[in-house]
Each structure stands twice: as C-alpha cells, then as structure tokens.
Design an enzyme around this catalytic site. Structure first.
Site, PDB file in Angstrom:
ATOM      1  N   ASP A 168       0.988  -1.263  -0.035  1.00 23.46           N
ATOM      2  CA  ASP A 168       0.004  -0.014   0.123  1.00 23.46           C
ATOM      3  C   ASP A 168       0.964   1.189  -0.031  1.00 23.46           C
ATOM      4  OD1 ASP A 168      -2.352   1.626   0.652  1.00 23.46           O
ATOM      5  OD2 ASP A 168      -1.309   1.745   2.687  1.00 23.46           O
ATOM      6  N   LEU A 169       0.256   2.316  -0.269  1.00 26.00           N
ATOM      7  CA  LEU A 169       1.202   3.614  -0.576  1.00 26.00           C
ATOM      8  C   LEU A 169       0.995   4.487   0.783  1.00 26.00           C
ATOM      9  CD1 LEU A 169       3.125   5.210  -2.072  1.00 26.00           C
ATOM     10  CD2 LEU A 169       1.432   5.803  -3.727  1.00 26.00           C
ATOM     11  N   ASP A 170      -0.020   5.164   0.991  1.00 26.17           N
ATOM     12  CA  ASP A 170      -0.182   6.191   1.832  1.00 26.17           C
ATOM     13  C   ASP A 170      -0.221   5.579   3.398  1.00 26.17           C
ATOM     14  OD1 ASP A 170      -1.696   7.714  -0.590  1.00 26.17           O
ATOM     15  OD2 ASP A 170      -0.622   9.148   0.787  1.00 26.17           O
ATOM     16  N   ASP A 182      -1.902   0.076   5.887  1.00 26.51           N
ATOM     17  CA  ASP A 182      -2.323   0.527   7.116  1.00 26.51           C
ATOM     18  C   ASP A 182      -3.807   1.031   7.396  1.00 26.51           C
ATOM     19  OD1 ASP A 182      -2.419   2.685   5.136  1.00 26.51           O
ATOM     20  OD2 ASP A 182      -2.511   4.077   6.767  1.00 26.51           O
TER      21      ASP A 182
HETATM   22  O1  LIG Z   1      -4.464   2.943  -0.309  1.00 34.37           O
HETATM   23  P1  LIG Z   1      -3.647   4.130   0.192  1.00 34.37           P
HETATM   24  O2  LIG Z   1      -2.412   4.178  -0.779  1.00 34.37           O
HETATM   25  O3  LIG Z   1      -3.092   4.059   1.347  1.00 34.37           O
HETATM   26  O4  LIG Z   1      -4.467   5.278  -0.080  1.00 34.37           O
HETATM   27  C1  LIG Z   1      -5.479   5.726   0.621  1.00 34.37           C
HETATM   28  C2  LIG Z   1      -5.690   7.164   0.336  1.00 34.37           C
HETATM   29  O5  LIG Z   1      -4.688   7.821   0.661  1.00 34.37           O
HETATM   30  C3  LIG Z   1      -4.647   9.215   0.437  1.00 34.37           C
HETATM   31  O6  LIG Z   1      -5.500   9.912   1.283  1.00 34.37           O
HETATM   32  C4  LIG Z   1      -4.719   9.833   2.846  1.00 34.37           C
HETATM   33  O7  LIG Z   1      -3.273  10.145   2.791  1.00 34.37           O
HETATM   34  C5  LIG Z   1      -3.251  11.880   2.457  1.00 34.37           C
HETATM   35  C6  LIG Z   1      -1.903  12.081   2.392  1.00 34.37           C
HETATM   36  O8  LIG Z   1      -1.127  11.597   3.420  1.00 34.37           O
HETATM   37  C7  LIG Z   1      -4.085  12.374   3.931  1.00 34.37           C
HETATM   38  O9  LIG Z   1      -3.865  13.693   3.711  1.00 34.37           O
HETATM   39  C8  LIG Z   1      -5.571  11.617   3.992  1.00 34.37           C
HETATM   40  O10 LIG Z   1      -5.765  12.186   5.199  1.00 34.37           O
HETATM   41  C9  LIG Z   1      -5.698  10.171   4.068  1.00 34.37           C
HETATM   42  O11 LIG Z   1      -6.997   9.676   3.784  1.00 34.37           O
HETATM   43  C10 LIG Z   1      -5.142   9.632  -0.868  1.00 34.37           C
HETATM   44  O12 LIG Z   1      -5.559  10.825  -1.061  1.00 34.37           O
HETATM   45  C11 LIG Z   1      -6.671   8.951  -1.091  1.00 34.37           C
HETATM   46  O13 LIG Z   1      -6.849   8.931  -2.651  1.00 34.37           O
HETATM   47  C12 LIG Z   1      -6.348   7.319  -1.019  1.00 34.37           C
HETATM   48  O14 LIG Z   1      -7.539   6.659  -1.416  1.00 34.37           O
END
Ligand SMILES: O=P(O)(O)OC[C@H]1O[C@H](O[C@H]2O[C@H](CO)[C@@H](O)[C@H](O)[C@H]2O)[C@H](O)[C@@H](O)[C@@H]1O
Length: 247
Positions: free
Chosen positions: A16-18, A192
């Site tokens: 996963d990324l974020d 996460d």
């Molecule tokens: O599946 P992921 O790669 O973990 O992506 C999940 C969402 O991540 C992003 O939002 C989240 O991260 C942002 C930056 O750190 C943060 O500001 C936000 O509050 C989090 O929800 C992304 O913008 C989404 O499109 C993804 O779905």
C-alpha cells in the site's frame, strides 16, 4: 514481530502507499516519496524479479507521479484500476461511471477546506484540515450512498471515499496472483488502513504474510509499528536475499 524471509524470488510483494510507504500528510498533494524509498522499491523489484506491485486508493496516474521514475505494476482507486506486469491496463467497467464529485463541490465548496479528490470511479472527501466538518461530510456521503446501489462507502483516515462497486484490494491481489511473475508465489501485503483489510483477507487465504502498519484492529497476521519499522524490514528482506545469492 515481523517474519524473516530468505528468498524473495519465491514471494510476491504487494505494498500500500499512503501510511505504509510514506507518512500521512495534511493534504494528499503534500506527499513526496523520499529517494531512498524509491531506491528500496527498485531493489525489491529487482530482487523479486518484478513481483512487486503497489496497491493503493490513489489513481494510477497519481501513483506513477509519486513513484517517478519507477513505473511498477499497480492497482489504483482501491482496485478499480490495475496495470499488470506487462503494462496492460485493466479497468473495472464501473470506473467509467459519471463522477459524483460535483455534489460535494456544490454542497461543501473548496473554501471550506474540505479537499475533494476526484478519481476514476470514485471521489474522496478529505476532512483532515477541517475535522469539525466530519459529521457534515458523513451525512452527505451516507445520503448519496444510501440512494445508489452501485456505490460503496469507505471511511479511511480522515477521509470518506465513495467508490463504484466492482473491485477491492483483495480482488486485485488475486488477479495479480493469477499472472506471471506473481503466480505461484507466497504473497506479502502491507497496509495501514481499513481498505487494506480486503487485501489481508486475500493474502491470508493464500497462506501469505499480511502486515498491518499501525495499531488499529486488523485481520493481518503481523504488525509493523509504523512506516519506519516496515521500511527497515523491507531493507532486511533485500539484504537477506542478496546474502543468499552470495556463494
Ligand atoms: O491505499 P492508500 O495508498 O493508502 O491510499 C489511501 C488514500 O490515501 C490518500 O489519502 C490519505 O493520505 C493523505 C496524504 O497523506 C491524507 O492527507 C489523507 O487524510 C489520507 O486519507 C489519498 O489521497 C486517497 O486518494 C487514498 O485513497
């Protein structure tokens, strides 16, 4: 405690990324992937002979932007988009449905500080900068999803995501596992957030290694305290794999 693995060539790695490869930031556009993390991904890709894929809620174009110059196999929008190892794009038919983001722009407006992120087949309503608006956002998204059988709702980290149904992180991991070079390997998936649970279930059903990053409840079999602990473990994987190859 994370498991030790010697041979990366027998494993398929899904990340996963974020919140997993990069720390959560205040705004989705504020995220940058550190060059050392890019080098780590490159090494994982080499050592696994290309069996590395990023499985994200972000759209594919955003993943590519963040990981530039790497262009890895990847799934975007929680599975609605997928680029396989040969570069072929698979898009869930529902990902082409008309966007619904205008609803939020109309009701909430940009000036509120609620960030509206449009993606193919989905919209993310971020309230990280305006936590006081969580309840209001929740009301709106629930109303919309309640009226549409084709939509599902995810409550992620300070975000409500409305997504077309048709795919999730588990289904795309299974799709990768049906194709080379992922096929026949033991899957590893680290994530996460709540949306990663579908990925953990898929990996668990293959007897693989599911890793939750952070402290929330999970069906993952292993846990990394934070992004740094996961990164250190991934570095160990590379060192062990390289050590194995040294005569
Ligand atoms: O599946 P992921 O790669 O973990 O992506 C999940 C969402 O991540 C992003 O939002 C989240 O991260 C942002 C930056 O750190 C943060 O500001 C936000 O509050 C989090 O929800 C992304 O913008 C989404 O499109 C993804 O779905």
């Amino acid at each position: 405690m994370l498991p030790s693995i010697d041979a990366l060539k027998t494993h398929a790695i899904f990340l996963d990324l974020d919140g997993t490869l990069v720390e959560i930031a205040e705004h989705p556009d504020a995220v940058r992937v550190h060059p050392t993390t890019l080098r780590l991904l490159e090494a994982l890709n080499d050592e696994s002979s290309g069996a590395l894929a990023v499985i994200s809620g972000r759209e594919l174009s955003a993943i590519d932007r963040l990981l530039h110059p790497l262009k890895l196999p990847a799934a975007g929008v929680h599975g609605l988009e997928r680029r396989d190892a040969s570069g072929v794009l698979h898009t869930a038919p529902s990902a082409q449905a008309p966007p619904i983001s205008f609803v939020f722009e109309k009701i909430l407006g940009d000036e509120t500080g609620v960030v509206i992120e449009r993606k193919p087949g989905g919209v993310a309503v971020h309230y990280r900068l305006r936590p006081d608006l969580e309840r209001r956002c929740c009301q709106i998204v629930k109303e919309i999803v309640g009226q549409r059988k084709d939509l599902r709702l995810i409550h992620g980290k300070m975000v409500f995501e409305i997504l077309q149904k048709g795919a999730d992180k588990g289904s795309v991991i299974n799709a990768f596992l049906g194709e080379p070079p992922f096929q026949g390997r033991v899957p590893i998936f680290a994530g996460d957030d709540v949306t990663d649970e579908a990925g953990f279930a898929a990996v668990n059903s293959h007897g693989g290694i599911s890793i939750k990053v952070g402290g929330q409840e999970t069906d993952a079999r292993f846990r990394a305290k934070n992004v740094q602990e996961l990164e250190a473990w991934l570095r160990d994987l590379i060192e062990n794999a390289r050590g194995e190859q040294t005569p």
